[in-house]
Design a protein around this motif. Structure first.
Motif, PDB file in Angstrom:
ATOM      1  N   LEU A  67      22.146   9.356  48.632  1.00 29.30           N
ATOM      2  CA  LEU A  67      22.657   7.666  49.063  1.00 29.30           C
ATOM      3  C   LEU A  67      22.175   6.875  50.258  1.00 29.30           C
ATOM      4  CD1 LEU A  67      25.773   9.684  50.674  1.00 29.30           C
ATOM      5  CD2 LEU A  67      25.321   9.223  48.420  1.00 29.30           C
ATOM      6  N   PHE A  68      21.930   5.890  49.756  1.00 30.53           N
ATOM      7  CA  PHE A  68      21.003   4.292  50.143  1.00 30.53           C
ATOM      8  C   PHE A  68      21.853   4.106  51.217  1.00 30.53           C
ATOM      9  CE2 PHE A  68      19.219   6.196  46.444  1.00 30.53           C
ATOM     10  CZ  PHE A  68      17.687   6.099  46.449  1.00 30.53           C
ATOM     11  N   ALA A  69      21.276   3.913  52.492  1.00 32.80           N
ATOM     12  CA  ALA A  69      22.162   2.823  53.240  1.00 32.80           C
ATOM     13  C   ALA A  69      21.676   1.689  53.122  1.00 32.80           C
ATOM     14  CB  ALA A  69      21.623   2.689  54.506  1.00 32.80           C
ATOM     15  N   PRO A  70      22.636   0.298  53.362  1.00 31.12           N
ATOM     16  CA  PRO A  70      21.961  -1.059  53.608  1.00 31.12           C
ATOM     17  C   PRO A  70      20.952  -1.424  53.905  1.00 31.12           C
ATOM     18  CG  PRO A  70      24.438  -0.168  54.004  1.00 31.12           C
ATOM     19  CD  PRO A  70      23.391   0.715  54.185  1.00 31.12           C
ATOM     20  N   GLY A  71      20.648  -1.730  53.080  1.00 27.63           N
ATOM     21  CA  GLY A  71      18.649  -2.501  52.891  1.00 27.63           C
ATOM     22  C   GLY A  71      18.179  -2.095  51.755  1.00 27.63           C
ATOM     23  N   THR A  72      16.765  -3.128  51.562  1.00 27.62           N
ATOM     24  CA  THR A  72      15.859  -2.879  50.704  1.00 27.62           C
ATOM     25  C   THR A  72      15.277  -1.833  50.499  1.00 27.62           C
ATOM     26  OG1 THR A  72      16.410  -4.582  50.525  1.00 27.62           O
ATOM     27  CG2 THR A  72      13.799  -4.241  49.399  1.00 27.62           C
ATOM     28  N   TYR A  73      14.532  -0.990  48.655  1.00 34.22           N
ATOM     29  CA  TYR A  73      14.071   0.073  49.001  1.00 34.22           C
ATOM     30  C   TYR A  73      12.710  -0.483  48.004  1.00 34.22           C
ATOM     31  CZ  TYR A  73      17.301   2.339  51.622  1.00 34.22           C
ATOM     32  OH  TYR A  73      18.635   2.554  52.110  1.00 34.22           O
ATOM     33  N   GLY A  74      11.110  -0.498  47.933  1.00 35.21           N
ATOM     34  CA  GLY A  74      10.785  -0.546  47.207  1.00 35.21           C
ATOM     35  C   GLY A  74      10.501  -2.258  46.823  1.00 35.21           C
ATOM     36  N   THR A  75       9.295  -2.848  46.386  1.00 32.66           N
ATOM     37  CA  THR A  75       8.814  -3.988  45.752  1.00 32.66           C
ATOM     38  C   THR A  75       9.570  -4.708  44.557  1.00 32.66           C
ATOM     39  OG1 THR A  75       6.671  -4.006  46.845  1.00 32.66           O
ATOM     40  CG2 THR A  75       8.003  -4.065  48.626  1.00 32.66           C
ATOM     41  N   PRO A  76       8.929  -5.718  44.097  1.00 32.95           N
ATOM     42  CA  PRO A  76       7.948  -6.057  42.818  1.00 32.95           C
ATOM     43  C   PRO A  76       6.876  -5.291  42.817  1.00 32.95           C
ATOM     44  CG  PRO A  76       9.729  -7.314  44.100  1.00 32.95           C
ATOM     45  CD  PRO A  76       9.587  -7.013  45.296  1.00 32.95           C
ATOM     46  N   THR A  79      19.683  -2.908  48.469  1.00 32.89           N
ATOM     47  CA  THR A  79      18.742  -3.315  46.792  1.00 32.89           C
ATOM     48  C   THR A  79      17.742  -2.414  46.597  1.00 32.89           C
ATOM     49  OG1 THR A  79      18.592  -6.113  47.537  1.00 32.89           O
ATOM     50  CG2 THR A  79      17.387  -5.492  46.525  1.00 32.89           C
ATOM     51  N   ILE A  80      17.272  -2.415  45.555  1.00 27.17           N
ATOM     52  CA  ILE A  80      16.294  -1.469  44.669  1.00 27.17           C
ATOM     53  C   ILE A  80      15.137  -2.209  44.126  1.00 27.17           C
ATOM     54  CG2 ILE A  80      15.790   0.735  43.521  1.00 27.17           C
ATOM     55  CD1 ILE A  80      17.968   1.923  44.136  1.00 27.17           C
ATOM     56  N   ASN A  81      14.631  -2.405  44.162  1.00 27.41           N
ATOM     57  CA  ASN A  81      13.437  -3.033  43.591  1.00 27.41           C
ATOM     58  C   ASN A  81      13.127  -2.187  42.866  1.00 27.41           C
ATOM     59  OD1 ASN A  81      13.380  -5.927  44.520  1.00 27.41           O
ATOM     60  ND2 ASN A  81      12.755  -4.562  46.631  1.00 27.41           N
ATOM     61  N   GLY A  82      12.949  -2.144  41.472  1.00 25.52           N
ATOM     62  CA  GLY A  82      12.669  -0.282  40.312  1.00 25.52           C
ATOM     63  C   GLY A  82      13.047   0.095  39.527  1.00 25.52           C
ATOM     64  N   SER A  83      13.690   0.503  39.423  1.00 28.08           N
ATOM     65  CA  SER A  83      14.697   1.154  38.531  1.00 28.08           C
ATOM     66  C   SER A  83      15.798   2.961  39.178  1.00 28.08           C
ATOM     67  CB  SER A  83      14.306   0.998  37.166  1.00 28.08           C
ATOM     68  OG  SER A  83      12.975   1.857  36.445  1.00 28.08           O
ATOM     69  N   VAL A  84      16.538   3.464  38.374  1.00 25.24           N
ATOM     70  CA  VAL A  84      17.649   3.823  38.501  1.00 25.24           C
ATOM     71  C   VAL A  84      17.374   5.064  37.106  1.00 25.24           C
ATOM     72  CG1 VAL A  84      18.802   5.622  39.617  1.00 25.24           C
ATOM     73  CG2 VAL A  84      18.019   3.848  40.858  1.00 25.24           C
ATOM     74  N   ASP A  85      16.522   5.908  36.296  1.00 26.98           N
ATOM     75  CA  ASP A  85      17.220   6.144  35.436  1.00 26.98           C
ATOM     76  C   ASP A  85      17.421   7.183  33.949  1.00 26.98           C
ATOM     77  OD1 ASP A  85      15.405   3.462  33.967  1.00 26.98           O
ATOM     78  OD2 ASP A  85      14.055   3.859  35.303  1.00 26.98           O
ATOM     79  N   VAL A  86      18.072   7.106  33.246  1.00 29.12           N
ATOM     80  CA  VAL A  86      18.391   8.167  32.420  1.00 29.12           C
ATOM     81  C   VAL A  86      17.658   8.233  31.252  1.00 29.12           C
ATOM     82  CG1 VAL A  86      19.955   9.341  31.457  1.00 29.12           C
ATOM     83  CG2 VAL A  86      20.371   8.902  33.340  1.00 29.12           C
ATOM     84  N   TYR A  87      16.643   8.905  31.284  1.00 32.77           N
ATOM     85  CA  TYR A  87      15.476   8.681  29.402  1.00 32.77           C
ATOM     86  C   TYR A  87      16.718  10.145  28.433  1.00 32.77           C
ATOM     87  CZ  TYR A  87      11.982   6.567  32.591  1.00 32.77           C
ATOM     88  OH  TYR A  87      11.744   5.282  33.225  1.00 32.77           O
ATOM     89  N   ASN A  88      16.089   9.626  27.586  1.00 31.36           N
ATOM     90  CA  ASN A  88      16.026  10.742  26.333  1.00 31.36           C
ATOM     91  C   ASN A  88      15.386  12.464  26.814  1.00 31.36           C
ATOM     92  OD1 ASN A  88      17.525   9.209  24.742  1.00 31.36           O
ATOM     93  ND2 ASN A  88      15.191   9.108  23.975  1.00 31.36           N
ATOM     94  N   ARG A  89      16.582  13.678  26.696  1.00 35.08           N
ATOM     95  CA  ARG A  89      16.079  14.550  27.257  1.00 35.08           C
ATOM     96  C   ARG A  89      15.370  15.537  25.752  1.00 35.08           C
ATOM     97  NH1 ARG A  89      20.419  18.826  28.130  1.00 35.08           N
ATOM     98  NH2 ARG A  89      18.700  21.213  28.381  1.00 35.08           N
ATOM     99  N   CYS A  90      14.375  15.402  25.752  1.00 34.68           N
ATOM    100  CA  CYS A  90      13.437  16.183  25.109  1.00 34.68           C
ATOM    101  C   CYS A  90      13.327  17.876  25.088  1.00 34.68           C
ATOM    102  CB  CYS A  90      11.716  15.562  25.474  1.00 34.68           C
ATOM    103  SG  CYS A  90      11.722  13.617  25.212  1.00 34.68           S
TER     104      CYS A  90
END
Length: 614
Positions: free
Chosen positions: A89-98, A123-134
């Motif tokens: 869980l992410f509290a209000p605010g900004t995480y990461g930068t470009p 705001t999350i500057n970045g990405s929260v990803d699901v990739y293929n499972r290898c």
């Protein structure tokens, strides 16, 4: 290969054996323990939400946040049938930068959510990803088993990454992996991972109440449902892409390309969500809407009612069900913290307006043939974010919504319906399980939003005589609406709809893989069972955008006479139906009743029916 030409064949391995060397496991555990030691904020309410709810705040060092999320991902990314459960869980605010983005993966049984009143509060500057499972067995990299995870209530300003992964949010998932209440800007969004090694298949997802600025890459997603959102566009279709109330959706064009597009969603209710305020945590319960379009969070008056966390009983695995029921009867709501709960008697919701909210895909496991969740026919009950597992002793029903004798006594109503969102059922998979029926709905005016009901085709306790289950969903109530209904592999009818005025927007199904022979899978002179059965007595029913696939891997010669069954009546209308035979195994003779061409091992389809009506 152009995306428009992607028509992958879907099949999961019957069993995945994923092992690791002891040394590698030791390194992983050491990394995880180190990250667990990183500073993490206590829950903003001061309540004890257990060790697997991790709350991040903007003042935490980004290196500590990165270490923790990476360690949890490393533990969970291959833990398909494991017991770990996490809420990040992410509290209000900004995480990461470009320039220094926060990028991490989401593994099994992991919920990622913001704690703002609006997605743009976090705001999350970045990405929260699901990739293929290898897989280590050489079967390649796929997203077909990327289930049981979620993301919600965040603004992702896509940034970072290198090469093929640069400036892209990847959400390569299949069933039971909802994306809700998101604002995604900057880079692109892809629902397949085209960067990992092939074959890159993905099979079914759910997107709701979200804004995506750019065109979404559907890619190999064989079917996908998008509801009440605003998007920059959609790249392509495969078999069954469905949109309702989506601004920017492609125009109705089924079957070529197979887009089913409704201008509005007939009835819906967004999932309850946690919010951090000055007084601590609370849960916001959005109102029910009809004929809606676009996101709810940009509209005045959309927030609904707010319930302080002090009005919840906060449960943990091992808590007494009697204590939980006493708290519910006494006026409390229920927050299930992450974990696996043994349920030897029903959690019984009797009070109008009760909220049952699971964190981290909290899982209720039936013990001794119990029905883990029973909801009385009372208005305004909202159950969201839970997984329910059958146990080794057969349960008659796993989730019971109302009873026939309660109907018509001032219960659920169109204005304040009983609602189920992100409710996932399993019969077999993590362990042996049996259940006659998955979900039975006896109340009127019920909303079913993103349900995956699964009789397991792989994992533990899997086999025709082992994880036995007749039917995933039985609807006896009237005026029930399903938006995003995934029901797979049940041994008789996957869905039986007995109530009047039922509506389903998007249905995805695979018939059972494992029938040993035709004699074991037939009834009343009919081969197999239909995936979706509208009872002969029903006079009014609507279904939009439905796919049913056959893959009989034990006996490839098996037939199902039809995929859909419905009475011929003026008020019964089924639109945009699809059938496919997978991997040259199994035949569906007709799409609906005796209408529609066969799909066979030599003609895999798809075959379609644009409209069936009386």
């Amino acid at each position: 290969m152009p995306l428009s030409s992607l028509h992958p064949v879907r099949a999961r391995a019957s069993r995945r054996q994923l092992g690791a060397a002891a040394a590698a496991l030791a390194v992983l555990l050491a990394v995880f323990a180190s990250a667990q030691g990183a500073s993490a904020a206590p829950p903003p309410s001061g309540a004890d939400l257990g060790p697997n709810v991790i709350v991040f705040t903007p003042d935490m060092p980004q290196s500590a946040i990165q270490a923790k999320v990476d360690a949890i991902a490393a533990q969970q990314v291959d833990s398909e049938m494991g017991t770990g459960r996490y809420a990040l869980l992410f509290a209000p605010g900004t995480y990461g930068t470009p320039a220094n983005p926060l990028r991490f993966q989401v593994g099994y049984y992991t919920e990622v959510a913001g704690l703002g009143a609006s997605p743009d509060d976090v705001t999350i500057n970045g990405s929260v990803d699901v990739y293929n499972r290898c897989f280590t067995d050489g079967s390649g990299c796929i997203a077909l088993d990327n289930f049981w995870r979620s993301i919600s209530n965040l603004h992702i300003a896509v940034a970072g990454g290198t090469g093929c992964q640069a400036n892209t949010e990847f959400w390569a998932v299949s069933q039971a992996a909802p994306m809700r209440r998101m604002d995604i800007t900057g880079g692109g969004v892809s629902l397949m991972d085209y960067c990992s090694a092939g074959p890159m298949y993905a099979s079914g997802g759910f997107l709701a109440d979200s804004k995506v600025a750019k065109t979404i890459v559907n890619g190999s997603q064989q079917q996908f449902y998008t509801r009440n959102s605003t998007i920059g566009g959609w790249s392509n279709a495969v078999w069954n892409q469905v949109f309702s109330g989506v601004q920017g959706a492609p125009a109705q064009s089924f079957p070529s390309p197979p887009y089913t597009t409704l201008p509005t969603t007939p009835a819906s209710r967004e999932k309850p969500y946690l919010v951090q305020g000055t007084a601590g945590l609370s849960v916001v319960v959005p109102p029910a809407t009809t004929n809606s379009t676009g996101v709810s969070w940009s509209q005045a008056g959309s927030a609904g009612r707010t319930i302080p966390l002090s009005d919840f009983v906060v449960a943990k695995p091992g808590d007494s069900i009697s204590r939980i029921n006493a708290a519910l009867a006494g006026g409390k709501n229920l927050l299930l913290t992450p974990g696996v709960y043994s349920i030897d008697r029903s959690i019984h919701v009797k009070r109008a307006g009760t909220v049952v909210l699971g964190l981290g895909l909290a899982t209720l496991t039936a013990e001794n043939g119990s029905t883990p969740l029973v909801i009385d026919d009372v208005p305004g009950v909202d159950v969201a974010g839970i997984t329910v597992d059958a146990g080794p002793v057969n349960s008659d029903v796993l989730v019971q919504v109302g009873t026939k004798h309660q109907r018509g006594r001032g219960g659920s109503s169109a204005a304040d319906p009983i609602s189920l969102q992100d409710v996932f059922l399993r019969v077999g998979g993590p362990h042996a399980g049996k259940a006659t029926v998955g979900v039975q709905v006896d109340s009127d005016h019920v909303l079913l939003d993103d349900l995956w009901l699964w009789r397991a085709d792989h994992g533990a306790g899997v086999g025709w005589t082992q994880n036995t289950s007749d039917t995933g969903l039985v609807v006896n109530g009237d005026d029930v609406t399903a938006t995003g209904l995934f029901v797979e592999h049940f041994q008789k009818y996957n869905v039986i709809w007995n109530g009047e005025n039922g509506r389903t927007v998007f249905f995805q199904n695979e018939l059972p893989y494992d029938a040993p022979n035709q004699a074991a899978w037939q009834h009343d002179g009919t081969l197999g069972y239909a995936a979706y059965k509208v009872a002969d007595s029903v006079t009014t029913h609507e279904l939009w955008g439905a796919g049913s696939y056959i893959y009989t891997n034990v006996d490839p010669t098996l037939h199902a006479t039809r995929a859909f069954e419905a009475p011929v009546a003026p008020g019964v209308r089924l639109y945009d139906l699809t059938t496919v035979s997978l991997n040259k195994a199994g035949t569906i003779d007709h799409v609906v009743n005796d209408t529609g061409n066969a799909v066979t091992p030599s003609h895999q389809g798809p075959e379609t029916v644009v409209e069936f009506s009386g």
